[in-house]
Design a protein around this motif. Structure first.
Motif, PDB file in Angstrom:
ATOM      1  N   SER A 135       0.849  -1.184   0.000  1.00 54.26           N
ATOM      2  CA  SER A 135       0.000   0.000   0.000  1.00 54.26           C
ATOM      3  C   SER A 135       0.889   1.240   0.000  1.00 54.26           C
ATOM      4  CB  SER A 135      -0.894   0.005   1.235  1.00 54.26           C
ATOM      5  OG  SER A 135      -0.120   0.206   2.409  1.00 54.26           O
ATOM      6  N   ALA A 136       0.273   2.393  -0.309  1.00 52.70           N
ATOM      7  CA  ALA A 136       1.033   3.645  -0.316  1.00 52.70           C
ATOM      8  C   ALA A 136       1.642   3.916   1.051  1.00 52.70           C
ATOM      9  CB  ALA A 136       0.118   4.788  -0.735  1.00 52.70           C
ATOM     10  N   GLU A 137       0.905   3.599   2.121  1.00 50.81           N
ATOM     11  CA  GLU A 137       1.424   3.816   3.476  1.00 50.81           C
ATOM     12  C   GLU A 137       2.610   2.906   3.763  1.00 50.81           C
ATOM     13  OE1 GLU A 137      -0.073   3.812   8.162  1.00 50.81           O
ATOM     14  OE2 GLU A 137      -1.351   2.996   6.579  1.00 50.81           O
ATOM     15  N   GLN A 138       2.528   1.646   3.339  1.00 49.66           N
ATOM     16  CA  GLN A 138       3.635   0.718   3.558  1.00 49.66           C
ATOM     17  C   GLN A 138       4.886   1.164   2.815  1.00 49.66           C
ATOM     18  OE1 GLN A 138       1.521  -2.838   2.266  1.00 49.66           O
ATOM     19  NE2 GLN A 138       1.539  -3.670   4.344  1.00 49.66           N
ATOM     20  N   VAL A 139       4.730   1.644   1.601  1.00 53.55           N
ATOM     21  CA  VAL A 139       5.884   2.134   0.845  1.00 53.55           C
ATOM     22  C   VAL A 139       6.473   3.363   1.515  1.00 53.55           C
ATOM     23  CG1 VAL A 139       6.653   3.099  -1.349  1.00 53.55           C
ATOM     24  CG2 VAL A 139       5.059   1.171  -1.332  1.00 53.55           C
ATOM     25  N   ASP A 140       5.612   4.278   1.975  1.00 55.18           N
ATOM     26  CA  ASP A 140       6.096   5.464   2.685  1.00 55.18           C
ATOM     27  C   ASP A 140       6.906   5.062   3.920  1.00 55.18           C
ATOM     28  OD1 ASP A 140       4.913   7.171   0.886  1.00 55.18           O
ATOM     29  OD2 ASP A 140       3.153   7.587   2.122  1.00 55.18           O
ATOM     30  N   ASN A 141       6.439   4.047   4.631  1.00 53.49           N
ATOM     31  CA  ASN A 141       7.148   3.585   5.825  1.00 53.49           C
ATOM     32  C   ASN A 141       8.488   2.960   5.466  1.00 53.49           C
ATOM     33  OD1 ASN A 141       5.171   4.441   7.596  1.00 53.49           O
ATOM     34  ND2 ASN A 141       4.130   2.458   7.685  1.00 53.49           N
ATOM     35  N   GLN A 142       8.518   2.191   4.371  1.00 59.87           N
ATOM     36  CA  GLN A 142       9.787   1.620   3.918  1.00 59.87           C
ATOM     37  C   GLN A 142      10.790   2.726   3.583  1.00 59.87           C
ATOM     38  OE1 GLN A 142      10.960  -1.422   3.715  1.00 59.87           O
ATOM     39  NE2 GLN A 142       9.173  -2.742   3.970  1.00 59.87           N
ATOM     40  N   VAL A 143      10.321   3.753   2.912  1.00 57.98           N
ATOM     41  CA  VAL A 143      11.185   4.876   2.553  1.00 57.98           C
ATOM     42  C   VAL A 143      11.698   5.571   3.819  1.00 57.98           C
ATOM     43  CG1 VAL A 143      11.257   7.162   1.478  1.00 57.98           C
ATOM     44  CG2 VAL A 143      10.145   5.255   0.300  1.00 57.98           C
ATOM     45  N   ALA A 144      10.810   5.788   4.787  1.00 59.47           N
ATOM     46  CA  ALA A 144      11.195   6.468   6.016  1.00 59.47           C
ATOM     47  C   ALA A 144      12.265   5.688   6.779  1.00 59.47           C
ATOM     48  CB  ALA A 144       9.967   6.683   6.901  1.00 59.47           C
ATOM     49  N   VAL A 145      12.081   4.372   6.884  1.00 55.05           N
ATOM     50  CA  VAL A 145      13.060   3.539   7.587  1.00 55.05           C
ATOM     51  C   VAL A 145      14.396   3.541   6.859  1.00 55.05           C
ATOM     52  CG1 VAL A 145      13.632   1.160   8.224  1.00 55.05           C
ATOM     53  CG2 VAL A 145      11.360   2.078   8.737  1.00 55.05           C
ATOM     54  N   ARG A 146      14.345   3.432   5.532  1.00 61.81           N
ATOM     55  CA  ARG A 146      15.593   3.423   4.760  1.00 61.81           C
ATOM     56  C   ARG A 146      16.343   4.750   4.922  1.00 61.81           C
ATOM     57  NH1 ARG A 146      16.650   0.270   0.135  1.00 61.81           N
ATOM     58  NH2 ARG A 146      14.923  -0.990   0.890  1.00 61.81           N
ATOM     59  N   ARG A 147      15.620   5.858   4.936  1.00 57.43           N
ATOM     60  CA  ARG A 147      16.255   7.171   5.096  1.00 57.43           C
ATOM     61  C   ARG A 147      16.927   7.297   6.463  1.00 57.43           C
ATOM     62  NH1 ARG A 147      15.685  11.363   1.835  1.00 57.43           N
ATOM     63  NH2 ARG A 147      14.267  11.303   0.052  1.00 57.43           N
ATOM     64  N   ILE A 148      16.274   6.799   7.493  1.00 59.00           N
ATOM     65  CA  ILE A 148      16.862   6.844   8.836  1.00 59.00           C
ATOM     66  C   ILE A 148      18.128   6.003   8.878  1.00 59.00           C
ATOM     67  CG2 ILE A 148      16.499   6.176  11.239  1.00 59.00           C
ATOM     68  CD1 ILE A 148      13.524   6.889  10.820  1.00 59.00           C
ATOM     69  N   ARG A 149      18.090   4.826   8.272  1.00 59.89           N
ATOM     70  CA  ARG A 149      19.288   3.980   8.224  1.00 59.89           C
ATOM     71  C   ARG A 149      20.422   4.685   7.481  1.00 59.89           C
ATOM     72  NH1 ARG A 149      17.513  -0.965   5.103  1.00 59.89           N
ATOM     73  NH2 ARG A 149      19.753  -1.394   5.236  1.00 59.89           N
ATOM     74  N   GLN A 150      20.090   5.345   6.381  1.00 60.49           N
ATOM     75  CA  GLN A 150      21.109   5.997   5.556  1.00 60.49           C
ATOM     76  C   GLN A 150      21.772   7.167   6.266  1.00 60.49           C
ATOM     77  OE1 GLN A 150      18.710   6.915   2.132  1.00 60.49           O
ATOM     78  NE2 GLN A 150      19.110   4.954   1.129  1.00 60.49           N
ATOM     79  N   GLN A 151      21.078   7.785   7.200  1.00 62.30           N
ATOM     80  CA  GLN A 151      21.631   8.947   7.897  1.00 62.30           C
ATOM     81  C   GLN A 151      22.913   8.611   8.654  1.00 62.30           C
ATOM     82  OE1 GLN A 151      18.464  10.455  10.375  1.00 62.30           O
ATOM     83  NE2 GLN A 151      17.259  11.169   8.618  1.00 62.30           N
ATOM     84  N   ARG A 152      23.079   7.353   9.024  1.00 67.41           N
ATOM     85  CA  ARG A 152      24.279   6.975   9.780  1.00 67.41           C
ATOM     86  C   ARG A 152      25.544   7.037   8.918  1.00 67.41           C
ATOM     87  NH1 ARG A 152      24.145   1.607  12.669  1.00 67.41           N
ATOM     88  NH2 ARG A 152      26.042   2.511  13.550  1.00 67.41           N
ATOM     89  N   LEU A 153      25.388   7.028   7.605  1.00 59.45           N
ATOM     90  CA  LEU A 153      26.564   7.143   6.731  1.00 59.45           C
ATOM     91  C   LEU A 153      27.134   8.553   6.753  1.00 59.45           C
ATOM     92  CD1 LEU A 153      25.278   5.120   3.633  1.00 59.45           C
ATOM     93  CD2 LEU A 153      26.934   4.354   5.356  1.00 59.45           C
ATOM     94  N   THR A 154      26.305   9.515   7.124  1.00 57.36           N
ATOM     95  CA  THR A 154      26.746  10.912   7.155  1.00 57.36           C
ATOM     96  C   THR A 154      26.732  11.497   8.562  1.00 57.36           C
ATOM     97  OG1 THR A 154      24.474  11.650   6.672  1.00 57.36           O
ATOM     98  CG2 THR A 154      25.971  11.363   4.800  1.00 57.36           C
ATOM     99  N   GLY A 155      26.237  10.749   9.540  1.00 56.55           N
ATOM    100  CA  GLY A 155      26.155  11.254  10.908  1.00 56.55           C
ATOM    101  C   GLY A 155      27.503  11.216  11.609  1.00 56.55           C
ATOM    102  N   GLU A 156      27.630  12.043  12.630  1.00 59.58           N
ATOM    103  CA  GLU A 156      28.873  12.121  13.392  1.00 59.58           C
ATOM    104  C   GLU A 156      28.804  11.324  14.695  1.00 59.58           C
ATOM    105  OE1 GLU A 156      29.838  16.179  14.023  1.00 59.58           O
ATOM    106  OE2 GLU A 156      30.074  16.655  11.884  1.00 59.58           O
ATOM    107  N   GLY A 157      27.610  11.245  15.291  1.00 66.10           N
ATOM    108  CA  GLY A 157      27.496  10.621  16.601  1.00 66.10           C
ATOM    109  C   GLY A 157      27.593   9.108  16.585  1.00 66.10           C
ATOM    110  N   ASP A 158      27.062   8.474  15.568  1.00 65.83           N
ATOM    111  CA  ASP A 158      27.018   7.008  15.504  1.00 65.83           C
ATOM    112  C   ASP A 158      27.252   6.563  14.069  1.00 65.83           C
ATOM    113  OD1 ASP A 158      26.627   4.354  16.258  1.00 65.83           O
ATOM    114  OD2 ASP A 158      24.448   4.465  16.035  1.00 65.83           O
ATOM    115  N   PRO A 159      28.442   6.851  13.516  1.00 67.82           N
ATOM    116  CA  PRO A 159      28.667   6.604  12.089  1.00 67.82           C
ATOM    117  C   PRO A 159      28.693   5.123  11.739  1.00 67.82           C
ATOM    118  CG  PRO A 159      30.726   7.181  13.165  1.00 67.82           C
ATOM    119  CD  PRO A 159      29.640   7.369  14.190  1.00 67.82           C
ATOM    120  N   LEU A 160      28.317   4.863  10.497  1.00 63.12           N
ATOM    121  CA  LEU A 160      28.328   3.504   9.965  1.00 63.12           C
ATOM    122  C   LEU A 160      29.220   3.502   8.737  1.00 63.12           C
ATOM    123  CD1 LEU A 160      27.013   0.633  10.131  1.00 63.12           C
ATOM    124  CD2 LEU A 160      25.308   1.468   8.506  1.00 63.12           C
TER     125      LEU A 160
END
Length: 282
Positions: A135-160
């Motif tokens: 559903s559109a909501e499920q896809v939106d949630n997948q995108v949101a989770v993926r974006r949060i995961r990706q932030q660690r590649l550029t974050g300073e506090g908890d880098p990945l």
């Protein structure tokens, strides 16, 4: 073991600490379980992370084992909390739970591009496929989770840190159409500039027997007592493997693939050539 029965990483980590605590007291499972008013199998499941350990139980364990361990009760509370991504209703074969605790990822996604480097348009194109319809909501949630995961590649506090070997064939697969792929390839080039990301492209012309066995991911953790994890997803589930010998063999395979692949600079140049063959995103 499939992820339907694989305990979350925080519970497995806590279970290892509880087992070590018991063994340091010189008690076997049967004796310790009896004194804790548990069955042997119940205590075994707690130490394996299969059953939740409560603060009350762990206090009783420390009393019985005559040892107070700093931070152990905080670890119990952390293991009892649901993983952050459950609020989005996302089921992911247990991978995000492990990646959240990791600080290093070695990824060979086979004929796919690394999920941590997907653009939003590419993600939406993938989950809009007929066989993965959501559903559109499920896809939106997948995108949101993926974006949060990706932030660690550029974050300073908890880098990945991410090291990825990409099969050149994945650079030509037009998921979402040529414009979406062009945007995705341009994004790979940009992400390759990060100090936390290293990309190696395995040329199509190069025959590599190891590449024919499918994709896999290795995760490393900041805690020295946490073993590296081999993650392998298949059609109906996924494997989480911590066996030292199997993980070592997988790491040798990954290093072999990386050795056969292009250098980061040559890989970026090849990605750019493929991108330039496609129309620019509108």
């Amino acid at each position: 073991m499939t992820t339907h029965t694989k305990p979350p990483l925080r519970r497995r980590r806590l279970g290892r600490r509880l087992r070590a605590l018991r063994e340091s007291a010189g008690l076997n499972l049967v004796t310790a379980a009896s004194r804790l008013d548990l069955s042997r199998s119940s205590l075994f499941r707690v130490e394996a992370g299969e059953t939740r350990a409560t603060v009350h139980l762990v206090r009783s364990m420390m009393d019985l084992y005559d040892r107070f361990e700093e931070g152990l009760l905080d670890a119990v509370r952390a293991a009892l909390r649901p993983s952050w991504f459950t609020a989005y209703g996302v089921l992911d074969m247990g991978y995000t739970d492990a990646e959240t605790e990791a600080d290093r990822v070695w990824d060979y996604p086979g004929l796919h591009l690394p999920g941590l480097l997907h653009t939003e348009a590419y993600i939406r194109a993938q989950f809009g496929h007929a066989q993965r319809r959501r559903s559109a909501e499920q896809v939106d949630n997948q995108v949101a989770v993926r974006r949060i995961r990706q932030q660690r590649l550029t974050g300073e506090g908890d880098p990945l840190e991410l090291v990825a070997v990409i099969d050149e064939a994945a650079l030509t697969r037009e998921i979402g159409g040529p414009a979406v792929l062009r945007g995705q390839l341009d994004h790979l080039v940009m992400m390759a500039e990060l100090p936390t990301v290293a990309l190696h492209v395995l040329p199509q012309r190069k025959y590599s027997p190891n590449a024919l066995d499918g994709g896999f991911t290795l995760l490393g953790f900041p805690e020295p007592d946490d073993p590296d994890l081999l993650y392998h997803e298949y059609v109906t589930g996924a494997l989480h493997i911590e066996d030292e010998e199997e993980v070592r063999e997988a790491r040798l395979v990954f290093d072999s693939l990386r050795g056969e692949a292009l250098s980061p600079a040559d890989s970026v140049a090849l990605i750019e050539r493929h991108a330039n063959e496609l129309p620019e995103p509108s």
